[in-house]
Design a protein around this motif. Sequence first.
Motif, PDB file in Angstrom:
ATOM      1  N   ASN A 132      32.080 -36.979  45.734  1.00 69.53           N
ATOM      2  CA  ASN A 132      31.502 -37.080  44.379  1.00 69.53           C
ATOM      3  C   ASN A 132      32.509 -36.653  43.323  1.00 69.53           C
ATOM      4  O   ASN A 132      32.615 -37.251  42.249  1.00 69.53           O
ATOM      5  N   ASP A 133      33.255 -35.602  43.636  1.00 67.96           N
ATOM      6  CA  ASP A 133      34.278 -35.145  42.694  1.00 67.96           C
ATOM      7  C   ASP A 133      35.377 -36.185  42.553  1.00 67.96           C
ATOM      8  O   ASP A 133      35.904 -36.414  41.450  1.00 67.96           O
ATOM      9  N   LEU A 134      35.713 -36.820  43.680  1.00 70.35           N
ATOM     10  CA  LEU A 134      36.741 -37.862  43.621  1.00 70.35           C
ATOM     11  C   LEU A 134      36.283 -39.045  42.766  1.00 70.35           C
ATOM     12  O   LEU A 134      37.038 -39.577  41.942  1.00 70.35           O
ATOM     13  N   VAL A 135      34.992 -39.443  42.950  1.00 68.28           N
ATOM     14  CA  VAL A 135      34.453 -40.566  42.169  1.00 68.28           C
ATOM     15  C   VAL A 135      34.423 -40.217  40.683  1.00 68.28           C
ATOM     16  O   VAL A 135      34.797 -41.015  39.821  1.00 68.28           O
ATOM     17  N   GLU A 136      33.982 -38.989  40.362  1.00 63.88           N
ATOM     18  CA  GLU A 136      33.883 -38.578  38.958  1.00 63.88           C
ATOM     19  C   GLU A 136      35.258 -38.548  38.304  1.00 63.88           C
ATOM     20  O   GLU A 136      35.422 -38.943  37.143  1.00 63.88           O
ATOM     21  N   ALA A 137      36.269 -38.088  39.059  1.00 62.53           N
ATOM     22  CA  ALA A 137      37.629 -38.050  38.511  1.00 62.53           C
ATOM     23  C   ALA A 137      38.142 -39.454  38.226  1.00 62.53           C
ATOM     24  O   ALA A 137      38.776 -39.711  37.192  1.00 62.53           O
ATOM     25  N   LEU A 138      37.854 -40.364  39.145  1.00 59.61           N
ATOM     26  CA  LEU A 138      38.268 -41.749  38.925  1.00 59.61           C
ATOM     27  C   LEU A 138      37.517 -42.368  37.735  1.00 59.61           C
ATOM     28  O   LEU A 138      38.090 -43.126  36.946  1.00 59.61           O
ATOM     29  N   MET A 139      36.212 -42.022  37.567  1.00 56.60           N
ATOM     30  CA  MET A 139      35.403 -42.597  36.491  1.00 56.60           C
ATOM     31  C   MET A 139      35.823 -42.063  35.122  1.00 56.60           C
ATOM     32  O   MET A 139      35.688 -42.758  34.115  1.00 56.60           O
ATOM     33  N   GLU A 140      36.311 -40.834  35.082  1.00 55.42           N
ATOM     34  CA  GLU A 140      36.774 -40.288  33.805  1.00 55.42           C
ATOM     35  C   GLU A 140      37.876 -41.162  33.230  1.00 55.42           C
ATOM     36  O   GLU A 140      37.934 -41.418  32.029  1.00 55.42           O
ATOM     37  N   THR A 141      38.749 -41.604  34.080  1.00 52.69           N
ATOM     38  CA  THR A 141      39.821 -42.493  33.629  1.00 52.69           C
ATOM     39  C   THR A 141      39.252 -43.834  33.178  1.00 52.69           C
ATOM     40  O   THR A 141      39.676 -44.407  32.164  1.00 52.69           O
ATOM     41  N   GLU A 142      38.256 -44.313  33.941  1.00 47.10           N
ATOM     42  CA  GLU A 142      37.645 -45.598  33.600  1.00 47.10           C
ATOM     43  C   GLU A 142      36.873 -45.532  32.271  1.00 47.10           C
ATOM     44  O   GLU A 142      36.703 -46.542  31.592  1.00 47.10           O
ATOM     45  N   ARG A 143      36.379 -44.326  31.899  1.00 47.19           N
ATOM     46  CA  ARG A 143      35.552 -44.194  30.690  1.00 47.19           C
ATOM     47  C   ARG A 143      36.379 -44.102  29.407  1.00 47.19           C
ATOM     48  O   ARG A 143      35.816 -44.091  28.306  1.00 47.19           O
ATOM     49  N   ILE A 144      37.662 -44.017  29.504  1.00 48.92           N
ATOM     50  CA  ILE A 144      38.493 -43.861  28.298  1.00 48.92           C
ATOM     51  C   ILE A 144      38.259 -44.985  27.287  1.00 48.92           C
ATOM     52  O   ILE A 144      38.065 -44.726  26.087  1.00 48.92           O
ATOM     53  N   PRO A 145      38.229 -46.257  27.676  1.00 50.81           N
ATOM     54  CA  PRO A 145      37.951 -47.323  26.683  1.00 50.81           C
ATOM     55  C   PRO A 145      36.567 -47.177  26.036  1.00 50.81           C
ATOM     56  O   PRO A 145      36.403 -47.446  24.847  1.00 50.81           O
ATOM     57  N   LEU A 146      35.567 -46.741  26.838  1.00 52.57           N
ATOM     58  CA  LEU A 146      34.216 -46.568  26.291  1.00 52.57           C
ATOM     59  C   LEU A 146      34.194 -45.463  25.242  1.00 52.57           C
ATOM     60  O   LEU A 146      33.623 -45.630  24.151  1.00 52.57           O
ATOM     61  N   LYS A 147      34.813 -44.320  25.557  1.00 50.64           N
ATOM     62  CA  LYS A 147      34.825 -43.215  24.598  1.00 50.64           C
ATOM     63  C   LYS A 147      35.569 -43.599  23.325  1.00 50.64           C
ATOM     64  O   LYS A 147      35.171 -43.226  22.220  1.00 50.64           O
ATOM     65  N   ARG A 148      36.642 -44.353  23.510  1.00 52.15           N
ATOM     66  CA  ARG A 148      37.402 -44.788  22.342  1.00 52.15           C
ATOM     67  C   ARG A 148      36.536 -45.687  21.445  1.00 52.15           C
ATOM     68  O   ARG A 148      36.540 -45.563  20.219  1.00 52.15           O
ATOM     69  N   GLU A 149      35.755 -46.568  22.075  1.00 53.29           N
ATOM     70  CA  GLU A 149      34.889 -47.472  21.300  1.00 53.29           C
ATOM     71  C   GLU A 149      33.728 -46.706  20.650  1.00 53.29           C
ATOM     72  O   GLU A 149      33.321 -47.004  19.526  1.00 53.29           O
ATOM     73  N   GLN A 150      33.205 -45.694  21.348  1.00 50.41           N
ATOM     74  CA  GLN A 150      32.134 -44.876  20.775  1.00 50.41           C
ATOM     75  C   GLN A 150      32.630 -44.093  19.562  1.00 50.41           C
ATOM     76  O   GLN A 150      31.915 -43.945  18.564  1.00 50.41           O
ATOM     77  N   GLU A 151      33.845 -43.592  19.643  1.00 53.54           N
ATOM     78  CA  GLU A 151      34.431 -42.889  18.498  1.00 53.54           C
ATOM     79  C   GLU A 151      34.624 -43.847  17.320  1.00 53.54           C
ATOM     80  O   GLU A 151      34.403 -43.483  16.160  1.00 53.54           O
ATOM     81  N   GLN A 152      35.018 -45.082  17.630  1.00 51.24           N
ATOM     82  CA  GLN A 152      35.195 -46.078  16.579  1.00 51.24           C
ATOM     83  C   GLN A 152      33.848 -46.412  15.927  1.00 51.24           C
ATOM     84  O   GLN A 152      33.751 -46.570  14.703  1.00 51.24           O
ATOM     85  N   LEU A 153      32.794 -46.491  16.737  1.00 54.98           N
ATOM     86  CA  LEU A 153      31.452 -46.768  16.218  1.00 54.98           C
ATOM     87  C   LEU A 153      30.995 -45.648  15.276  1.00 54.98           C
ATOM     88  O   LEU A 153      30.450 -45.913  14.200  1.00 54.98           O
ATOM     89  N   GLU A 154      31.217 -44.403  15.683  1.00 54.37           N
ATOM     90  CA  GLU A 154      30.851 -43.275  14.821  1.00 54.37           C
ATOM     91  C   GLU A 154      31.613 -43.321  13.502  1.00 54.37           C
ATOM     92  O   GLU A 154      31.071 -42.993  12.438  1.00 54.37           O
ATOM     93  N   LYS A 155      32.854 -43.762  13.566  1.00 57.86           N
ATOM     94  CA  LYS A 155      33.664 -43.879  12.350  1.00 57.86           C
ATOM     95  C   LYS A 155      33.072 -44.941  11.419  1.00 57.86           C
ATOM     96  O   LYS A 155      32.936 -44.719  10.206  1.00 57.86           O
ATOM     97  N   TYR A 156      32.712 -46.093  11.991  1.00 56.97           N
ATOM     98  CA  TYR A 156      32.099 -47.153  11.180  1.00 56.97           C
ATOM     99  C   TYR A 156      30.797 -46.669  10.544  1.00 56.97           C
ATOM    100  O   TYR A 156      30.518 -46.935   9.363  1.00 56.97           O
TER     101      TYR A 156
END
Length: 689
Positions: free
Chosen positions: A17-41
Amino acid sequence: MAGGISIPGVTDKYKTNDLVEALMETERIPLKREQEQLEKYQSQQDAWRDVNQRMSSLRESVRSLYSFENPFSNKLTTSSDEAAVTADASRDADYGSFKIDVVQPATADRFLSGNVDKNMRVEAGLYTFKTGDKTVSFNWKGGKLSDFVTALNKRGTNIIKANIIGVTSKQRALLVESLKPGEENRLIFQDAALDFAKQIDMVTETTGEGAARLSSDVSSYKTPAPVDSGDAQNGMPAITKSGVTSDGSTITIPPRGGIEIPIPEEARKMPDGKIEFTIDASDTDDITDEINSGMTVQMESPGQIDYKGVTVINAQNETTLTIELTEPLVPVEDERFVFLKNSDGSEEQLPDSSIIKGDAGHTRIVIALNDHPDAVSIIIRNNNTGKTLAMSVPETYDAEKGVGFKPNHPIATASDAIIKYEGITITRPTNDIDDVIPDITLHLHEKTDKTATITVNPDKESAKDALITFVGMYNQVVAEMNILTSNKPEIVTELDYLTDDERDKAMEKLGMFQGDFTLTNGKSQLQRIVSSNYNYGHDADITMLNQIGISTNASGRSTGYNASQLRGYLEIDEKTLDSQLEQNLGQIKDLFGFDTDGDLIIDNGIGYLLDKQLSAWTQTGGIISTKNSALKSRIDSSNSKITKLQSQLDDKEAELKSKYSTMESTLNSLESQQTTISNWANSFNNNRK
């Protein structure tokens, strides 16, 4: 190897589970970037909404400075005797003063009863109160005096009012008052209300000059002449006074009954003669049912003849006939009861103004004889076949001489207001007089002890308040622009009128649109408008805002560098402003809006140009609307991306968990096999020993 049971997906023996979560954190970077952009808009959209709100408020303020309702045309009135008379002046009123004597203000009838028992009951009946052209009439079912007063006040809003006054612990008095002053609005009691008023010693009935009841003796009435209505039915009984009865106060007219009541000569000669009576229509058995069944009906009255003052009445026909009907009679319903007969024998129907309809079939008739100079008699014709009419005995009176009763304990009686203006005595039925002095409304309160002086001056205070409001709203718009286009914290900290929450929000917006020149250019346009010279006429002395004490350095606090003053905020030199309002109010008005081409439409001035500039920002399809529309498109696009990325992440996470679950299962299987082999080997070695 370790013992125990390991279930893939439930236990986490290998920390997958820790291995999956670590891999998903990297995968979530584009999502977080887009969420930050949405908050800015979204933050930018909120910021533009704030700018729009500030600009809209400023626009309303500047429009009020040059529109028809501008404060520079307001008038302020003062009275040397405000306890007796005050006045309101419209915008077109002339400046100056005038003198008024209040001989007496208009008063309304206020009648007090004698003392009555606190537990007295008010009997059931139709209670009618009149004041002027207003009537309050209602059917009371009987009950306590307090409940009766509540019912009257509920129906008499702005017309009549009643109060119970405690005289002693066991006795009360009733106060009834008209809410309309003036002689034309006398308080009149009718129907059960008059009987009740006499019962509680509030009024005493008087004959009065010209006041009288018409005859209640049915024998003095005539049968109305037949009228061809065009829809007569064969076999329908003719209208006749036969069957009409009277008990002295109420005349009962059965279906197909009618009477003709002569109008006395003295009533027709009254200067303002009136005839009043009531009619209550109630349902009864329809006579057509009996006629259609073939039963006998009585022949109509044989009539009479008048000759040289001698009346010969024909004997009633003793023959009873059965009327053979070719077609069944149809019931008749007709609400036209009252007609006037003229001296030439013609009839006319009463106008609607003479017919006052109440509840449950109650109708009050008020005939102004001046409107019918040829009328010689009243005709009541009940064409109905299923209604009985209950009619009060008609009363005549001269409206100029009284209404047939007098108050026993009057607190005040109805009278017109009397004033003197320019030596002329003027009477009015109201205390609010707007037709004596052009564009001035007088409000009378009480008699003046000496001549009162009314003065009309410009309302400089309202003009000053409007200018202060304008400066405050202008500075709020400029402050909002400064915050959004600069990242200097002192821009926020120097705004000492902000609350802590407002200051924190301002800090969050600081420099949000620093690279957007739209706001910078907009601010420059506003500053240019408020600092320009406006030459609206060859005799104009006040052509700039700073001449009336409003500028970016009106306080004169510093001659050196002052960053705050360079940000474009307006200041007010109150002393200069007061002086200019006193001396040049008209020119200040022109400074904010004037007509340059003679078409009587304002097309220049500080207020006009600011309004025009701000309209380009705040109107539908304007600058702010366009900005928010673009941001909305970006927000929608960002939301779509976030939804898509979230779906991809969910799929990716499910894939990783599935793979690692399979790996765990394989490892568990291998571990189990290893354990089995080890156990077999140990058992084998033990057996060899």
